[in-house]
Design a protein around this motif. Structure first.
Motif, short mmCIF file in Angstrom:
data_model
loop_
_atom_site.label_atom_id
_atom_site.label_comp_id
_atom_site.label_asym_id
_atom_site.label_seq_id
_atom_site.Cartn_x
_atom_site.Cartn_y
_atom_site.Cartn_z
N LEU A 162 36.85 18.47 73.24
CA LEU A 162 36.31 19.53 72.31
C LEU A 162 37.41 20.95 71.99
CD1 LEU A 162 33.14 19.08 74.79
CD2 LEU A 162 33.48 19.48 71.34
N LEU A 163 38.25 20.83 72.77
CA LEU A 163 39.48 21.47 73.94
C LEU A 163 39.84 21.89 72.04
CD1 LEU A 163 40.03 21.19 77.22
CD2 LEU A 163 38.71 23.02 75.86
N VAL A 164 40.63 20.37 72.18
CA VAL A 164 42.53 20.34 71.36
C VAL A 164 41.87 20.78 69.65
CG1 VAL A 164 43.56 19.36 71.12
CG2 VAL A 164 43.58 19.57 72.90
N PHE A 165 40.73 19.00 69.61
CA PHE A 165 40.19 18.92 67.48
C PHE A 165 39.35 20.33 67.71
CE2 PHE A 165 37.85 16.19 64.60
CZ PHE A 165 38.47 16.28 64.10
N GLN A 166 38.40 20.80 68.39
CA GLN A 166 36.77 21.08 67.85
C GLN A 166 37.73 22.69 68.33
OE1 GLN A 166 34.80 20.02 66.22
NE2 GLN A 166 34.98 18.22 66.20
N HIS A 167 38.73 23.08 69.22
CA HIS A 167 39.32 24.43 69.74
C HIS A 167 37.82 25.29 69.80
CE1 HIS A 167 42.57 23.44 67.81
NE2 HIS A 167 42.19 23.53 66.11
N ILE A 168 36.94 24.92 70.63
CA ILE A 168 36.39 25.21 71.85
C ILE A 168 36.92 25.75 73.12
CG2 ILE A 168 33.60 24.73 72.90
CD1 ILE A 168 32.84 22.87 71.15
N PRO A 169 36.37 26.85 73.87
CA PRO A 169 37.38 27.67 74.78
C PRO A 169 36.60 26.78 75.83
CG PRO A 169 36.61 29.66 73.58
CD PRO A 169 36.04 27.65 72.89
N VAL A 170 37.67 26.67 77.23
CA VAL A 170 37.47 25.94 78.57
C VAL A 170 36.25 26.27 78.79
CG1 VAL A 170 38.21 26.05 80.48
CG2 VAL A 170 40.21 26.18 78.22
N GLU A 171 35.35 28.20 78.45
CA GLU A 171 33.83 27.44 79.48
C GLU A 171 32.94 27.00 78.74
OE1 GLU A 171 31.49 31.65 81.33
OE2 GLU A 171 33.56 31.87 80.25
N ARG A 172 33.04 27.37 77.31
CA ARG A 172 32.25 26.38 76.95
C ARG A 172 31.95 24.95 76.80
NH1 ARG A 172 32.34 29.37 70.68
NH2 ARG A 172 31.50 28.32 69.96
N THR A 173 33.40 24.54 76.76
CA THR A 173 33.50 23.47 76.63
C THR A 173 32.74 22.52 78.36
OG1 THR A 173 35.64 23.03 75.24
CG2 THR A 173 34.93 21.01 76.67
N ALA A 174 33.09 23.53 79.56
CA ALA A 174 32.63 22.79 80.72
C ALA A 174 30.80 23.25 79.93
CB ALA A 174 32.72 24.05 81.29
N ILE A 175 30.11 24.21 79.54
CA ILE A 175 28.31 24.35 79.03
C ILE A 175 28.38 23.14 78.28
CG2 ILE A 175 27.13 25.76 77.94
CD1 ILE A 175 28.81 28.08 78.92
N LEU A 176 28.85 23.18 76.99
CA LEU A 176 28.54 22.07 76.46
C LEU A 176 28.03 20.40 76.95
CD1 LEU A 176 29.39 21.45 72.83
CD2 LEU A 176 29.20 19.91 73.77
N LEU A 177 29.10 19.84 78.12
CA LEU A 177 29.58 19.19 78.96
C LEU A 177 28.54 18.78 79.55
CD1 LEU A 177 32.99 18.56 79.17
CD2 LEU A 177 32.22 17.63 77.58
#
Length: 273
Positions: A23-38
């Protein structure tokens, strides 16, 4: 306890860590949104600090494959190069890409020839480099070049809109689009070569440049109009504009491969430092 889990109360297995890095590297989703998505997708309530720290771990794991990619990219007949801006923390940085349809290498560096070559690929490349019209790529003289036709079509369209009474920019655009259609037929196996009829597109291309330059003569001083600069570039780099038609089976008309790679990061997003 699985060996991949460290044993602390906040440890997670390899699948969740791999998903977070994707999510962080390939999808380029910011850290905070990555945590929410997980949390939404898996029920795991991870911290932003945990997610950010995964990037260091992942970087160490891919060091070997990156060396292999750097070694393989210069061996190809066709290579795409492009650049865009991104944000790392609060700093705006330039992100460069060198890629094929199978291999991709990204790195951050200044927007310059030295910066583009800092990835370790372009200085060693000897094939056909497909890119936009930035002068920094022209400095790589050991390879041949194909200027992105999509960029040129957009520039010709804008120039034509700026001078609606003139038809030369539209003529050049028509010629490039016609040659691209014929090159696509060759690649798809519909014909073996660009047939004599469409060769008229070559003459239309060169004649449009000559006529356009007569309408936009050189002005005193170094600074010239955007319309003239475009025509001069098409004139001086005609071989690099038309290489796709000279070798239609292998050389693409556009740098879409490089642009697609960078598309997810075109918008500024806060990235972990």
């Amino acid at each position: 306890m699985p060996g991949e889990v460290a044993g602390s109360p906040s440890s997670y297995g390899p699948s969740l860590r791999a998903l977070a890095v994707c999510l962080l590297v390939f999808q380029h989703i910011p850290v905070e949104r990555t945590a929410i998505l997980l949390k939404d997708a898996t029920g795991m309530e991870v911290s932003t600090g945990w997610a950010a720290c995964l990037l260091t771990e992942a970087a160490g794991l891919v060091a070997g494959p990156l060396h292999l990619i750097r070694a393989l990219l210069p061996t190809g007949h066709i290579l795409h190069a492009d650049e865009t801006t991104t944000r790392i923390g609060n700093v705006r940085r330039w992100l460069h890409v060198a890629c094929t349809g199978f291999l991709t290498l990204l790195h951050t560096a200044p927007r310059s020839r030295k910066g583009a070559g800092a990835g370790g690929v372009l200085p060693h490349y000897r094939g056909v480099l497909v890119h936009g019209s930035l002068s920094l790529y022209a400095g790589y003289s050991s390879c041949t070049h194909q200027l992105c036709g999509a960029h040129l079509i957009r520039e010709l369209t804008a120039a034509g809109e700026g001078f609606p009474g003139q038809k030369r920019h539209q003529q050049i655009r028509w010629a490039l689009a016609g040659l691209n259609r014929q090159a696509a037929r060759v690649r798809h196996g519909e014909t073996t070569e660009i047939t004599p009829g469409p060769l008229l597109h070559y003459e239309a291309f060169h004649q449009g440049i000559r006529a356009g330059l007569s309408l936009h003569p050189k002005m005193p001083g170094r600074k010239q109009s955007p319309a003239r600069n475009l025509l001069i570039r098409l004139h001086d780099q005609a071989h690099d504009v038309l290489r796709f038609a000279d070798d239609p089976r292998h050389v693409p008309f556009t740098d879409n491969c490089g642009q697609r790679t960078l598309r997810p990061v075109h918008s500024d997003r806060s990235r972990p430092s």
